[in-house]
Write a protein that holds these residues in place. Structure first.
Motif, PDB file in Angstrom:
ATOM      1  N   ASP A  54       0.836  -1.197   0.000  1.00 32.42           N
ATOM      2  CA  ASP A  54       0.000   0.000   0.000  1.00 32.42           C
ATOM      3  C   ASP A  54       0.878   1.257   0.000  1.00 32.42           C
ATOM      4  OD1 ASP A  54      -2.201   1.598   0.106  1.00 32.42           O
ATOM      5  OD2 ASP A  54      -2.695   1.202   2.201  1.00 32.42           O
ATOM      6  N   ARG A  55       1.892   1.288   0.854  1.00 33.65           N
ATOM      7  CA  ARG A  55       2.788   2.452   0.906  1.00 33.65           C
ATOM      8  C   ARG A  55       3.558   2.612  -0.401  1.00 33.65           C
ATOM      9  NH1 ARG A  55       3.047   1.179   6.512  1.00 33.65           N
ATOM     10  NH2 ARG A  55       4.490  -0.543   6.192  1.00 33.65           N
ATOM     11  N   LEU A  62       1.660   4.255  -3.181  1.00 36.24           N
ATOM     12  CA  LEU A  62       1.250   5.664  -3.062  1.00 36.24           C
ATOM     13  C   LEU A  62       1.863   6.512  -4.166  1.00 36.24           C
ATOM     14  CD1 LEU A  62       1.446   6.313   0.776  1.00 36.24           C
ATOM     15  CD2 LEU A  62      -0.595   6.204  -0.653  1.00 36.24           C
ATOM     16  N   LEU A  63       3.133   6.254  -4.457  1.00 37.87           N
ATOM     17  CA  LEU A  63       3.800   7.040  -5.493  1.00 37.87           C
ATOM     18  C   LEU A  63       3.615   6.411  -6.867  1.00 37.87           C
ATOM     19  CD1 LEU A  63       7.136   7.997  -3.737  1.00 37.87           C
ATOM     20  CD2 LEU A  63       4.929   9.132  -3.660  1.00 37.87           C
ATOM     21  N   ARG A 115       0.851   5.090  -8.120  1.00 37.10           N
ATOM     22  CA  ARG A 115      -0.477   5.295  -8.705  1.00 37.10           C
ATOM     23  C   ARG A 115      -0.456   6.242  -9.895  1.00 37.10           C
ATOM     24  NH1 ARG A 115      -3.586   5.851  -3.169  1.00 37.10           N
ATOM     25  NH2 ARG A 115      -3.127   3.719  -2.618  1.00 37.10           N
ATOM     26  N   GLU A 116       0.390   7.268  -9.783  1.00 30.83           N
ATOM     27  CA  GLU A 116       0.436   8.278 -10.841  1.00 30.83           C
ATOM     28  C   GLU A 116       1.181   7.765 -12.060  1.00 30.83           C
ATOM     29  OE1 GLU A 116      -0.762  11.772 -10.619  1.00 30.83           O
ATOM     30  OE2 GLU A 116      -1.908  10.470  -9.289  1.00 30.83           O
ATOM     31  N   PRO A 166       9.934   8.683 -11.403  1.00 29.59           N
ATOM     32  CA  PRO A 166      10.955   9.731 -11.369  1.00 29.59           C
ATOM     33  C   PRO A 166      10.403  11.142 -11.126  1.00 29.59           C
ATOM     34  CG  PRO A 166      11.425   8.164 -13.110  1.00 29.59           C
ATOM     35  CD  PRO A 166      10.109   7.760 -12.533  1.00 29.59           C
ATOM     36  N   GLU A 167       9.239  11.484 -11.709  1.00 30.48           N
ATOM     37  CA  GLU A 167       8.711  12.848 -11.539  1.00 30.48           C
ATOM     38  C   GLU A 167       8.357  13.144 -10.079  1.00 30.48           C
ATOM     39  OE1 GLU A 167       5.817  10.780 -13.606  1.00 30.48           O
ATOM     40  OE2 GLU A 167       7.884  10.130 -13.888  1.00 30.48           O
ATOM     41  N   ILE A 168       8.002  12.097  -9.320  1.00 34.14           N
ATOM     42  CA  ILE A 168       7.488  12.325  -7.966  1.00 34.14           C
ATOM     43  C   ILE A 168       8.498  11.908  -6.902  1.00 34.14           C
ATOM     44  CG2 ILE A 168       5.603  11.795  -6.379  1.00 34.14           C
ATOM     45  CD1 ILE A 168       4.050  10.944  -9.010  1.00 34.14           C
ATOM     46  N   GLY A 169       9.017  10.706  -7.022  1.00 33.82           N
ATOM     47  CA  GLY A 169       9.961  10.218  -6.032  1.00 33.82           C
ATOM     48  C   GLY A 169       9.961   8.705  -6.010  1.00 33.82           C
ATOM     49  N   LYS A 170      10.607   8.146  -5.004  1.00 36.25           N
ATOM     50  CA  LYS A 170      10.639   6.685  -4.911  1.00 36.25           C
ATOM     51  C   LYS A 170      10.445   6.260  -3.469  1.00 36.25           C
ATOM     52  CE  LYS A 170      15.631   6.671  -4.585  1.00 36.25           C
ATOM     53  NZ  LYS A 170      16.928   6.400  -5.201  1.00 36.25           N
ATOM     54  N   VAL A 171      10.093   4.978  -3.286  1.00 33.12           N
ATOM     55  CA  VAL A 171       9.910   4.448  -1.953  1.00 33.12           C
ATOM     56  C   VAL A 171      10.501   3.050  -1.916  1.00 33.12           C
ATOM     57  CG1 VAL A 171       7.536   3.906  -2.629  1.00 33.12           C
ATOM     58  CG2 VAL A 171       8.173   3.728  -0.251  1.00 33.12           C
ATOM     59  N   ILE A 172      11.093   2.730  -0.784  1.00 31.43           N
ATOM     60  CA  ILE A 172      11.719   1.426  -0.628  1.00 31.43           C
ATOM     61  C   ILE A 172      11.474   0.959   0.801  1.00 31.43           C
ATOM     62  CG2 ILE A 172      13.974   2.397  -0.005  1.00 31.43           C
ATOM     63  CD1 ILE A 172      15.193   0.194  -1.839  1.00 31.43           C
ATOM     64  N   GLU A 173      11.151  -0.310   0.958  1.00 30.24           N
ATOM     65  CA  GLU A 173      10.860  -0.823   2.298  1.00 30.24           C
ATOM     66  C   GLU A 173      11.292  -2.272   2.409  1.00 30.24           C
ATOM     67  OE1 GLU A 173       7.062   0.271   3.761  1.00 30.24           O
ATOM     68  OE2 GLU A 173       7.051  -1.210   5.354  1.00 30.24           O
ATOM     69  N   GLU A 174      11.894  -2.598   3.552  1.00 30.49           N
ATOM     70  CA  GLU A 174      12.306  -3.976   3.796  1.00 30.49           C
ATOM     71  C   GLU A 174      11.306  -4.665   4.690  1.00 30.49           C
ATOM     72  OE1 GLU A 174      16.908  -3.607   4.293  1.00 30.49           O
ATOM     73  OE2 GLU A 174      16.169  -5.394   5.332  1.00 30.49           O
TER      74      GLU A 174
END
Lengths: 378, 378
Positions: A276-277, A280-281, A283-284, A307-315
């Motif tokens: 889910d987290r 979030l980025l 979706r666009e 790239p336009e918005i950002g990135k997310v990474i989770e372990e």
């Protein structure tokens, strides 16, 4: 027709049959609710010709008088107005009376409504369903079967048969399958059936959704009768008819991989929230895609990058990871939809490589299976 | 900029300033939330250039550390993504850090977001408001003032000044008036004001609605500062700026009849529910009109008639009826809107004939008045 009825029971029954009534119908009388009073009680019917719902209010129940029938008869009332009116009546009892020329009087306290009714003779007859080969399942199991499969039906009319859920009865087992060709949901359950009759039908997804809304959460048995072009669900004081979809449902058994190369066991909720987290980025970006990679240290990494918005990474710590290492991309929405149907704490995810469909199943439970096709990005 | 903050406080502040942020703006930086970290705490700002909201999170409160500031600084983040992210973070504390080139890292548990930020120097400055002539009212009273008037503003842009609520301060009293020329709402309240300064301004209805949503229900004082083209509401840790509407608000005092020919005292809830029921059938017909007629026997009759659908009639016992007998028609919606603002058990309705505006007021309370124009049907 004339009777006095407990308002709350009338409101409940009207709400139930309203689920079948639509204002978008080409048959004017179907915008109405049919009301029939017999010496035994009152029956309400709503229908959009695909789904028909009949709700029965008995004269008395457990020694409590629910309806006092003064005169038998029938009428059809505009559903939109009738349902709003009964909800807002001032007192606990309601009197309904048909006067000359289909005029209906509804009285409650000092409030009196006069409504123009429609001729009940014009209301279509409900389908006649032979009750020979019925089988039974508890209401809560029926609702689970629906919830765990119906979300995966196709919303596109290109292949109408895929907008329904395939119900198969074989050897005392019910198998429900839904697929939109990007994902597949499969749920099995033992049923009580007397005859050795087998079935293979397709029930519209919309019908199953409405059925599920109308049924209370309890374990009373629902009787299910399947005919050539109709299915009937019989619950207490309630009949729910749906037409069946025509056409042959595709054979999906060969889609489900029998072996796997990577197996991950992980906590359902942690996995769901991490996706889910990450979504979030995503979706666009292109199609809500997130990535999963196995880590050397018994963990998995969930990530997405727009790239336009950002990135997310989770372990995420997995309970176990067996087999080959893996990087795979998939639709966050499809995986989240599937995860929401899994009630257990732990799930097993079985991959057969980055380009092959993967399976999500509850740990130690063969009755439910969710299959998802990956997205090619690597 | 780098700080560690309690997630729930951050979520609350983001939600508050989001009320001012719109995606429909021609100024790209206003789709963002400005975040400023100083040695004292963190300030968030959202704005659509009509409304600006500033929320302040202090470093500590009642001995509890809320933010740990590691490095001061500022950044603007896309409101849509930032607000979704903070809501879904996995742990109770969040670290935010601005890196090179406006890159922002948000860390919580094992989850790490990298977001592209915008240059805080480009964010418009908030209006400078001189705080000389402030006055104060308790939050709950302020919310009541808004709720009892703002529903009556015009939704049409033909006369822009009528889309706002007229606020007048005269002799230590605040008078709020809204009208869409079919109805008028007026509410007065005593205020705490030090100077003898008078005001007469028009605050956009939309601003007051947003303000009301953002304020908690308590009796802490809100400070209100009015300038030539701005109003500022100062609550605890919150600044709410709104532009004022230009143009002169019409003089409405001559619209309010000073005398009446028929006075009815009735229970608010009974009257509201009877009109609600009568309007069920009227909604489809011409303009949602219901009728009221006084009866000889200290009662009133509420009715409506839409020949295609039906009719409804209901008798209501009044506490008293004085003066001429009366038959009058009005918009059920307008009367129901007005009745919902009246908190007392009993109301007084003052009529001056079937063609003249009538007044609804709480019994024995002059601070609130609702005026409604009748509809000509007789």
């Amino acid at each position: 027709m004339r009777f006095i009825i407990q308002r709350d029971r009338l409101v409940q029954s009207v709400q139930d049959v309203m689920k079948a009534v639509t204002s978008r119908t080409t048959i004017p009388i179907l915008t109405g609710i049919k009301i029939v009073a017999t010496d035994e009680g009152v029956t309400l019917t709503g229908s959009d010709s695909d789904i028909s719902i009949e709700s029965y209010i008995p004269k008395e129940e457990a020694g409590d008088e629910i309806v006092e029938i003064k005169q038998t008869g029938a009428i059809v009332l505009q559903a939109k107005f009738f349902s709003e009116i009964v909800k807002k009546l001032p007192t606990d009892f309601v009197e309904m009376e048909v006067q000359n020329q289909l005029q209906v009087v509804i009285r409650s306290g000092k409030s009196e409504f006069n409504l123009n009714g429609l001729d009940p003779e014009e209301y279509p007859r409900l389908p006649q369903v032979e009750e020979e080969n019925a089988f039974k399942i508890p209401t809560d199991l029926l609702k689970a079967l629906v919830r765990q499969t119906v979300f995966a039906v196709s919303t596109s009319e290109t292949r109408p048969v895929l907008t329904g859920v395939n119900w198969k009865v074989e050897n005392g087992e019910l198998i429900c399958i839904a697929t939109d060709s990007h994902r597949l949901a499969l749920r099995k359950a033992k049923i009580e059936i007397e005859t050795a009759h087998n079935y293979n039908v397709v029930i519209p997804g919309k019908s199953l959704n409405e059925l599920s809304k109308i049924l209370d959460d309890n374990n009373e048995l629902v009787e299910i009768v399947i005919t050539e072009n109709q299915v009937l669900f019989k619950a207490k004081h309630l009949l729910f008819f749906s037409r069946l979809l025509e056409g042959n449902y595709p054979d999906t058994s060969r889609l489900i991989p029998a072996e796997s190369k990577t197996e991950v066991i992980v906590n359902t909720k942690d996995f769901l929230h991490a996706i889910d987290r990450a979504s979030l980025l995503a979706r666009e970006g292109r199609n809500n895609v997130v990535r999963l990679a196995t880590l050397e240290s018994k963990g998995i990494e969930i990530s997405s990058n727009t790239p336009e918005i950002g990135k997310v990474i989770e372990e995420l710590v997995a309970q176990s990871i067996d087999g080959e290492e893996l990087k795979i991309s998939f639709s966050a929405k499809y995986v989240m939809d599937a995860l929401k149907t899994l009630e257990g704490h732990e799930i097993k995810i079985s991959f057969t490589g980055a380009m092959r469909p993967f399976l999500i199943r509850p740990l130690n439970d063969d009755s439910l299976l969710q299959l998802i096709l990956p997205v090619r990005t690597y």
